[in-house]
Write a protein that holds these residues in place. Structure first.
Motif, PDB file in Angstrom:
ATOM      1  N   GLN A 198       0.819  -1.216   0.000  1.00 30.39           N
ATOM      2  CA  GLN A 198       0.000   0.000   0.000  1.00 30.39           C
ATOM      3  C   GLN A 198       0.853   1.267   0.000  1.00 30.39           C
ATOM      4  N   ALA A 202       0.741   4.386  -3.001  1.00 31.41           N
ATOM      5  CA  ALA A 202       0.078   5.635  -2.601  1.00 31.41           C
ATOM      6  C   ALA A 202       0.507   6.779  -3.520  1.00 31.41           C
ATOM      7  N   SER A 207      -5.857   5.929  -4.443  1.00 28.92           N
ATOM      8  CA  SER A 207      -5.096   4.844  -3.813  1.00 28.92           C
ATOM      9  C   SER A 207      -4.740   5.187  -2.377  1.00 28.92           C
ATOM     10  N   SER A 211      -6.130   3.154   1.253  1.00 29.27           N
ATOM     11  CA  SER A 211      -5.139   2.427   2.056  1.00 29.27           C
ATOM     12  C   SER A 211      -5.640   2.180   3.481  1.00 29.27           C
ATOM     13  N   SER A 212      -5.131   1.103   4.080  1.00 34.49           N
ATOM     14  CA  SER A 212      -5.499   0.769   5.465  1.00 34.49           C
ATOM     15  C   SER A 212      -5.059   1.864   6.427  1.00 34.49           C
TER      16      SER A 212
END
Length: 553
Positions: A198, A202, A207, A211-212
């Motif tokens: 991730q 980015a 995106s 992301s988490s």
């Protein structure tokens, strides 16, 4: 026993996954046992005790459950001494799969050892020896990375940035912590790779927002704003009830509270930039002081307490503003910059994992995490689909009953799913307020997510709530509700303790509460000075607390 409507529903309901949210003292064990007995004694579709899987979290709980079910079977057999089915169930009780999750995993592995690369005579490593092997694996891995530090700039930055100049204890601690956490995932290696990927991806708003990392920030923002709004509700309530109608604070905090609604909406909509903008627009006017020397003591005390609450709200808001102090593009750029170090950190973790497993296998040992993951390997293929072993177990077990479901982690939940019948025969019992294994990486959100879905009549499951407490007097129940209402939230305890979560007195055998009963609920606090706290060990504190309780008794 006379069952309540909700208890009877938990005993009788069939056809899909069931989540029973069972409050303290609500008779969940009795309900679970009765459900099993009813299945065994069903004259039309009798189920064998060997066709039921009951999983708990401790050996003591498993033993107690087994005894209760055995007693219930014997009681039914006493009524029908010539019933062949019941006589068979009584004989099968000794081999019934009523156990801890790890004992079940061990049984699955031993029965299918020919499908694994494990030695047939494997044993379970002790916690102390396992910690020693893990420490040795970390030493070897770090030594290899340090030997290449001049040529590996990403590890050099990682070591200096997280390890420090004097020693690398912080880096070691972080590595061990994340290693243990990753092992609670269904596929640790895949999870680590995805987590780091991730940061490389980015590149843009889409995106980055997906992301988490951002999801976590926005979830934390939601929780913080909920806490802030709750603080303002308390402040406004106290102003209206404790201060004069012409006081300067009357109406002062309402506009201040409304500012946070914009933050809440943006966080709920997963709008990172919106949260940043809303937080930047926050304005706190000067706190209104009222009166002077002539202010009544009770008014002065109320003012001071209201100021303390408002200061706490401002501190929470300040922490949020700091977390969202940069634009998404700047944050995305920073994530990309950290990718090389995180990739190296991931490689370090994977090396530690390989070495740790190798050391355990050389001694023919497995730890509890190995039991879970080896079971997952037996139950699922490369695409995560059930294997023939999983399908065999699925056909064997008519129902899977999981006690204390709130203490389950991802890998354990995957095991339940893989051996179920299309996820329609799992009976889960638990209580979010009684989650005690988060330090062992239990994931209470597995419970709360199902709770929310099933409460909306989700097609995949059915929710039953057992609220009545049959253990305590009315004044105890009322006191617990009053204290928890004030201190428990999604941030503290993972539950918003509203009227929907209140305990309800079910113990009708106690007399109704009245002023002359003499049974007053008390909150007993052990009074220790600051100096004493520093000198007391955990064991000393326990003894001190016990003595205070004994004196009161």
């Amino acid at each position: 026993m006379e069952w309540t409507k909700e208890q009877q529903e938990a005993i009788d309901y069939r056809g899909e996954n069931i989540l029973v949210a069972a409050a303290a003292g609500s008779g969940k064990t009795a309900v679970l046992v009765q459900r099993i007995i009813q299945k065994i004694t069903d004259t039309e579709h009798p189920v064998g005790i060997d066709e039921i899987l009951v999983l708990t979290f401790t050996d003591a709980a498993a033993s107690e459950m087994k005894h209760k079910i055995a007693d219930a079977v014997r009681a039914e057999l006493a009524k029908k001494p010539f019933d062949k089915h019941l006589r068979r169930q009584n004989l099968l009780m000794g081999s019934a799969m009523i156990s801890t999750i790890h004992s079940f995993c061990m049984s699955v592995i031993r029965s299918n050892i020919h499908h694994t690369q494990l030695p047939a005579a494997f044993g379970i490593i002790s916690e102390d020896e396992n910690a020693l092997l893990l420490s040795q694996a970390l030493d070897i891995a770090l030594e290899k990375f340090y030997a290449n530090i001049d040529r590996d700039s990403s590890f050099r930055q990682l070591a200096l940035g997280y390890g420090g100049m004097k020693n690398d204890s912080a880096l070691r601690g972080m590595t061990l912590s994340l290693y243990r956490f990753s092992e609670s995932m269904e596929q640790p290696v895949k999870w680590l790779n995805q987590a780091v990927r991730q940061f490389r991806c980015a590149k843009n708003a889409e995106s980055f927002t997906a992301s988490s990392f951002v999801s976590y920030l926005l979830e934390e923002a939601e929780k913080s704003v909920a806490d802030i709004l709750q603080l303002y509700d308390t402040i406004i309530e106290r102003v209206e009830s404790e201060l004069p109608a012409d006081h300067k604070m009357q109406g002062f905090f309402v506009p201040e509270r409304e500012q946070f609604l914009a933050v809440q909406i943006a966080a709920e909509q997963k709008d990172y930039e919106g949260v940043c903008c809303a937080l930047n627009r926050l304005v706190f006017d000067r706190f209104p002081s009222a009166g002077g020397k002539n202010v009544a003591p009770e008014i002065k005390a109320a003012q001071e307490e209201i100021k303390s609450l408002r200061d706490l709200a401002k501190d929470l808001a300040g922490a949020l503003q700091k977390e969202f102090s940069i634009s998404y593009q700047d944050a995305a750029d920073r994530m990309k910059l950290t990718y090389p170090q995180l990739r190296t950190f991931k490689n370090l973790l994977l090396m530690v994992r390989r070495l740790h497993i190798k050391m355990k296998r050389e001694k023919n040992y497995l730890d509890f995490s190995d039991l879970e993951h080896e079971t997952i390997h037996l139950l699922s293929d490369a695409q995560g689909k059930p294997t023939p072993v999983a399908r065999t177990l699925s056909e064997k077990y008519e129902e899977i009953l999981v006690d204390e479901y709130q203490d389950t982690n991802h890998v354990q939940d995957a095991i339940f799913r893989l051996i179920s019948r299309e996820e329609k025969n799992i009976f889960m019992v638990g209580d979010m307020k009684q989650c005690i294994y988060k330090f062992r990486h239990a994931v209470p959100t597995l419970f709360s997510d199902k709770y929310e879905r099933y409460s909306k009549k989700d097609e995949s499951g059915h929710l039953i709530c057992l609220r009545k407490n049959f253990r305590s007097r009315e004044n105890v129940v009322n006191t617990v509700n009053e204290i928890f209402r004030k201190i428990m939230s999604r941030r503290v305890g993972d539950v918003n303790y509203t009227s929907e979560e209140y305990l309800v007195r079910g113990a009708d055998y106690y007399p109704q509460l009245n002023d002359e009963s003499g049974f007053a609920a008390e909150l007993l606090l052990t009074d220790i000075s600051i100096d004493d706290k520093k000198s007391l060990s955990a064991a000393d504190s326990l003894v001190y607390e016990a003595r205070c309780i004994a004196r009161r008794i």
